[in-house]
Design an enzyme around this catalytic site. Structure first.
Site, PDB file in Angstrom:
ATOM      1  N   SER A 533       0.844  -1.169  -0.026  1.00  0.00           N
ATOM      2  CA  SER A 533       0.011  -0.042  -0.068  1.00  0.00           C
ATOM      3  C   SER A 533       0.767   1.483  -0.141  1.00  0.00           C
ATOM      4  O   SER A 533       0.542   2.318   0.582  1.00  0.00           O
ATOM      5  CB  SER A 533      -1.029   0.012   1.402  1.00  0.00           C
ATOM      6  OG  SER A 533      -1.608  -1.163   1.064  1.00  0.00           O
ATOM      7  N   LYS A 721      -1.678   8.335   2.934  1.00  0.00           N
ATOM      8  CA  LYS A 721      -0.989   6.943   3.228  1.00  0.00           C
ATOM      9  C   LYS A 721      -1.799   5.855   2.468  1.00  0.00           C
ATOM     10  O   LYS A 721      -2.667   6.077   1.687  1.00  0.00           O
ATOM     11  CB  LYS A 721      -1.413   6.937   4.554  1.00  0.00           C
ATOM     12  CG  LYS A 721      -0.780   8.044   5.722  1.00  0.00           C
ATOM     13  CD  LYS A 721      -1.128   7.611   7.157  1.00  0.00           C
ATOM     14  CE  LYS A 721      -2.340   7.862   7.777  1.00  0.00           C
ATOM     15  NZ  LYS A 721      -2.560   7.714   9.219  1.00  0.00           N
ATOM     16  N   GLY A 722      -1.514   4.853   2.597  1.00  0.00           N
ATOM     17  CA  GLY A 722      -1.754   3.383   1.856  1.00  0.00           C
ATOM     18  C   GLY A 722      -3.355   3.086   2.344  1.00  0.00           C
ATOM     19  O   GLY A 722      -3.430   3.487   3.375  1.00  0.00           O
ATOM     20  N   GLY A 724      -4.891   0.197  -0.115  1.00  0.00           N
ATOM     21  CA  GLY A 724      -5.207  -1.042  -0.580  1.00  0.00           C
ATOM     22  C   GLY A 724      -5.294  -2.075   0.475  1.00  0.00           C
ATOM     23  O   GLY A 724      -6.151  -3.137   0.249  1.00  0.00           O
ATOM     24  N   GLU A 725      -4.284  -2.268   1.380  1.00  0.00           N
ATOM     25  CA  GLU A 725      -4.402  -3.460   2.268  1.00  0.00           C
ATOM     26  C   GLU A 725      -5.072  -3.211   3.536  1.00  0.00           C
ATOM     27  O   GLU A 725      -5.741  -3.990   3.959  1.00  0.00           O
ATOM     28  CB  GLU A 725      -2.952  -3.651   2.638  1.00  0.00           C
ATOM     29  CG  GLU A 725      -2.210  -4.506   1.409  1.00  0.00           C
ATOM     30  CD  GLU A 725      -0.691  -4.422   1.417  1.00  0.00           C
ATOM     31  OE1 GLU A 725      -0.181  -3.226   1.474  1.00  0.00           O
ATOM     32  OE2 GLU A 725      -0.094  -5.376   1.470  1.00  0.00           O
TER      33      GLU A 725
END
Ligand code: MOS
Length: 768
Positions: A533, A721-722, A724-725
């Site tokens: 991510s 910030k990420g 996807g996960e």
């Protein structure tokens, strides 16, 4: 204590220089944050986008791999003489072929031959064929006669630890030492607790099942090798292939501009890359080698199955006093992170002074694991977040309240370093409100056989921070159109679209006038693999840096022509305007200096992250389910995901990602499970019929994304910030908690299949 390594992949070590002065985060945006459709949507849906599996080259041959049908065997003899004579066959390579006598590394420390006589899992490569058509290649594969010595196997990771179990490797079935983590004193913590619960949870192995199969097309031009590869990162593929073939990096070109999903299984090179390259070399023809769906179930990764014994102590007021977790799991037949990061949430999600974890990674005769969407975390959340639910129930407390009672202010697992931002509290509070949590909790479970329930779970993701290195180039043409050149893969998340938005934000260039060249080691700049991510937080600041470098030069040119200082210029739509005197303005396309230059190039890099701080995304998810207590069928009715992933870069791709993560999490909760046959050690459900991933019929129509859209001012210059996960970490646990709320039955083992649930509903003493 060393922070666990995230991935078992090749990656960049050198850091690119920090950008020239980190720009302040945006206070206002015109483009970023909007729900913009994908820049390549038309190409993707019309079939004009060329994915690696679409590549057709003149004179191309097709490759196919003969794979060991046994869980454990030694190859005694391979007779390819019949196969070689078959129509259309141009090459057969085996362990005896000189050109294929190569060293392969399964991990950084474990080496075998490319075609190794020892096969430690069903699906290990034994030989390969190149032929004029795929059918001829597969016919030839079937005509290769192999004499195997079939060996005893073990596929159950508990049995693998028993005395006398067949050793997968010399030296036994433990992968290194048991990993231990400790802070505080758990004995003391449990002594202080008013309630202590202990439950053993487990999760089944999942398969990544991306839409596009794993594979490549290989072509030699003299000493140069080109691979069209379906990958999350062209540079790690280049590195591994060059190392195995002992070639200069400069001679290996990897192209992966489109790719059809990976979820972590396409972060690394595979034996098929080398096999395709060798077949192409000895036939002097391009070779296309894509795996079948069945092969992808066996040999290109899985989410490790784990068993997690969790003991938790809590005071009456909800304060956690101790957490103790013992993990056993397996990454298959080679070191592949079987228990990697499974304990991370126990270490870091909630404030708890006394924590102890132990993780034992075990070899079995199964296909090696690979990172899968938030490695270890959905497993850990399955345990911890069900435990939090059980503790709340025991205390008679609302599960949201219990979590709020234990919100961390610093990263305890990172020596107490502060987080740059932590939106866990907002995720829980605002998510509960948007979901209507209190009203839903009070609603009747139903009088009939169908019971309704709601569940909540939370999570954080160890990565999602991004960081150097990354280099990108932005070119501005005199007509005001732009190119963006970036090495990163767009793995389906909308990376290209978001990066175009960043260019547009800074330079005013309309999105449709930006063209992107990406993921090609010959023509695009350095990027790490799209994983963890990290892609948006890694690449977007570099793109912004490159756009700003263009803007500085543009303002110098405009300053001269407008006779005003460059420092008072800004971009408005497609013009450069003075902030002091709006009459002093000129369209970018009308700048003579830009015409004379031909074009402006801006090189951007990704600067380092702040020292002494931890950048993590957070999430809380809420769901509602119906359980048919006669059949054990669980229907997920609605989901809400509240995410702190910093700035929302594109509201539409953000929502898409939330939907995808929840869909995958529902699969973990309800249906997905790789099954080994106990008699043979073979995987019995290597296809999308017998291995069930959620379809449109299994996911709720109502998936709501409720972003906590607060840019992280310290993380990087775009504040993202990420995502996807983190969106798949709490999902399965939230479903399990909703099933408990509906039925009073706690399903500790995934998946919550109808058979399993019906058995638990019928068993005495499992409720409450
Ligand atoms: Mo991922 S498991 O970082 O692709």
């Amino acid at each position: 204590m060393e922070t666990p390594k995230l991935y078992f992949i090749d990656g960049a070590v050198p850091e690119t220089p920090a950008p020239s002065g980190t720009p302040a985060p945006w206070t206002e945006t015109r483009v970023v944050g909007k729900p913009l459709p994908r820049v390549d949507a038309y190409e993707r849906v019309s079939g004009t986008a060329v994915y690696p599996s679409d590549v057709l080259l003149p004179d191309m041959l097709y490759g196919a791999v003969l794979r060991c049908p046994h869980a454990s065997a030694r190859v005694k003899k391979v007779d390819a003489s019949a196969a070689e004579k078959m129509p259309g066959v141009r090459a057969v390579i085996t362990g005896a072929t000189k050109a294929a006598d190569l060293r392969w590394y399964h991990s950084r420390t474990v080496f075998t031959k490319l075609f190794d006589p020892t096969c430690r899992f069903e699906g290990e490569a034994v030989a390969a064929v190149a032929a004029e058509t795929p059918q001829q290649a597969w016919d030839a594969v079937r005509a290769i006669a192999v004499e195997y010595e079939v060996l005893p196997f073990v596929v159950d990771y508990h049995k693998a630890l028993e005395p006398g179990a067949p050793p997968v490797h010399e030296g036994g079935n433990r992968v290194g030492e048991t990993q231990k983590y400790q802070r505080g004193d758990v004995a003391k913590g449990f002594a202080q607790a008013d309630k202590v619960l202990e439950v053993t949870y487990s999760t089944a192995a999942e398969i990544h099942t991306p839409m596009e199969m794993h594979g490549c097309v290989a072509r030699w031009d003299g000493p140069r090798l080109t691979l069209w590869e379906s990958t999350q990162g062209v540079y790690p593929i280049q590195q591994r292939v060059a190392a195995v073939l002992d070639m200069p990096l400069a001679n290996v070109r990897v192209i992966g501009s489109y790719m059809g999903g990976g979820f972590g299984s396409k972060l690394q090179a595979d034996k098929y890359n080398i096999i395709a390259a060798v077949l192409a070399r000895i036939t002097a023809r391009p070779v296309k080698l894509f795996l079948t769906r069945e092969e992808t179930f066996l040999c290109v990764g899985n989410r490790p199955p784990d068993e997690m014994r969790l003991r938790a102590g809590v005071k009456k007021d909800g304060t956690l006093t101790a957490l103790e977790m013992t993990v056993v799991g397996t990454g298959g037949a080679y070191p592949a992170g079987g228990t990697s990061l499974v304990d991370w949430l126990v270490r870091d999600l909630y404030t708890c002074p006394n924590v102890r974890t132990e993780s034992t990674d075990v070899f079995v005769n199964g296909g090696p694991a690979r990172p899968m969407r938030a490695p270890g975390h959905p497993q850990g959340a399955w345990a911890l977040e069900q435990m939090m639910d059980a503790l709340a129930n025991t205390l008679g407390m609302d599960p949201v309240e219990l979590r709020l009672k234990n919100i961390p202010t610093v990263s305890q697992a990172n020596e107490g370093q502060p987080y740059t931002t932590t939106g866990l509290k907002q995720c829980l509070v605002e998510g509960a409100k948007a979901f209507g949590w209190n009203a839903a909790r009070r609603r009747s479970k139903g009088d009939g056989p169908i019971k309704r329930g709601v569940g909540v779970a939370a999570g954080l993701w160890i990565a999602g921070d991004g960081g150097p290195p990354a280099t990108v180039i932005v070119k501005l043409f005199p007509d005001g159109s732009a190119n963006l050149n970036m090495g990163a893969s767009d793995i389906g998340t909308g990376t290209k679209t978001i990066m175009a938005m960043v260019v547009s934000e800074e330079l005013g260039v309309p999105i449709e006038r930006i063209q992107i060249e990406n993921a090609d080691t010959l023509t695009t700049e350095y990027a790490t693999a799209s994983g963890g991510s990290k892609t948006v937080p890694t690449e977007s600041p570099a793109v912004r840096d490159a756009a700003l470098a263009v803007k500085r030069q543009l303002f110098e040119i405009a300053a001269e022509e407008l006779k005003v200082p460059a420092s008072e210029l800004r971009i408005e739509d497609d013009a450069v305007v003075s902030t002091k005197d709006p009459k002093a303005n000129k369209k970018i396309a009308a700048l003579q200096g830009l015409r004379r230059r031909g074009l402006i190039i801006g090189v951007g890099t990704r600067g380092p992250n702040p020292e002494g701080k931890v950048i993590n995304p957070f999430a809380a998810q809420f769901c509602e389910v119906d359980v048919d207590t006669r059949t054990g069928q669980v229907r997920v009715l609605r989901f809400l995901s509240a995410n702190d992933s910093g700035r929302v870069m594109n509201r539409l791709t953000y929502e898409n990602t939330v939907m995808g993560g929840i869909t995958m999490g529902i699969g973990l909760a309800l249906t997905e499970q790789r099954v080994f046959d106990r008699q043979t050690g073979k995987v019995v459900n290597c296809n999308l019929h017998d291995y069930k991933i959620p379809t449109a019929m299994d996911v709720p129509a109502e998936i709501v994304s409720n972003p906590i859209d607060v840019p992280d001012p310290e993380a990087n210059s775009t504040g993202a910030k990420g995502l996807g996960e983190p969106v798949t970490i709490p999902t399965a646990a939230a479903v399990a908690n909703a099933v408990y709320d509906a039925t009073g039955v706690r399903v500790a083992d995934s998946p919550i299949s109808p058979m399993r649930l019906v058995a638990l509903l019928a068993a005495p003493g499992t409720r409450g």
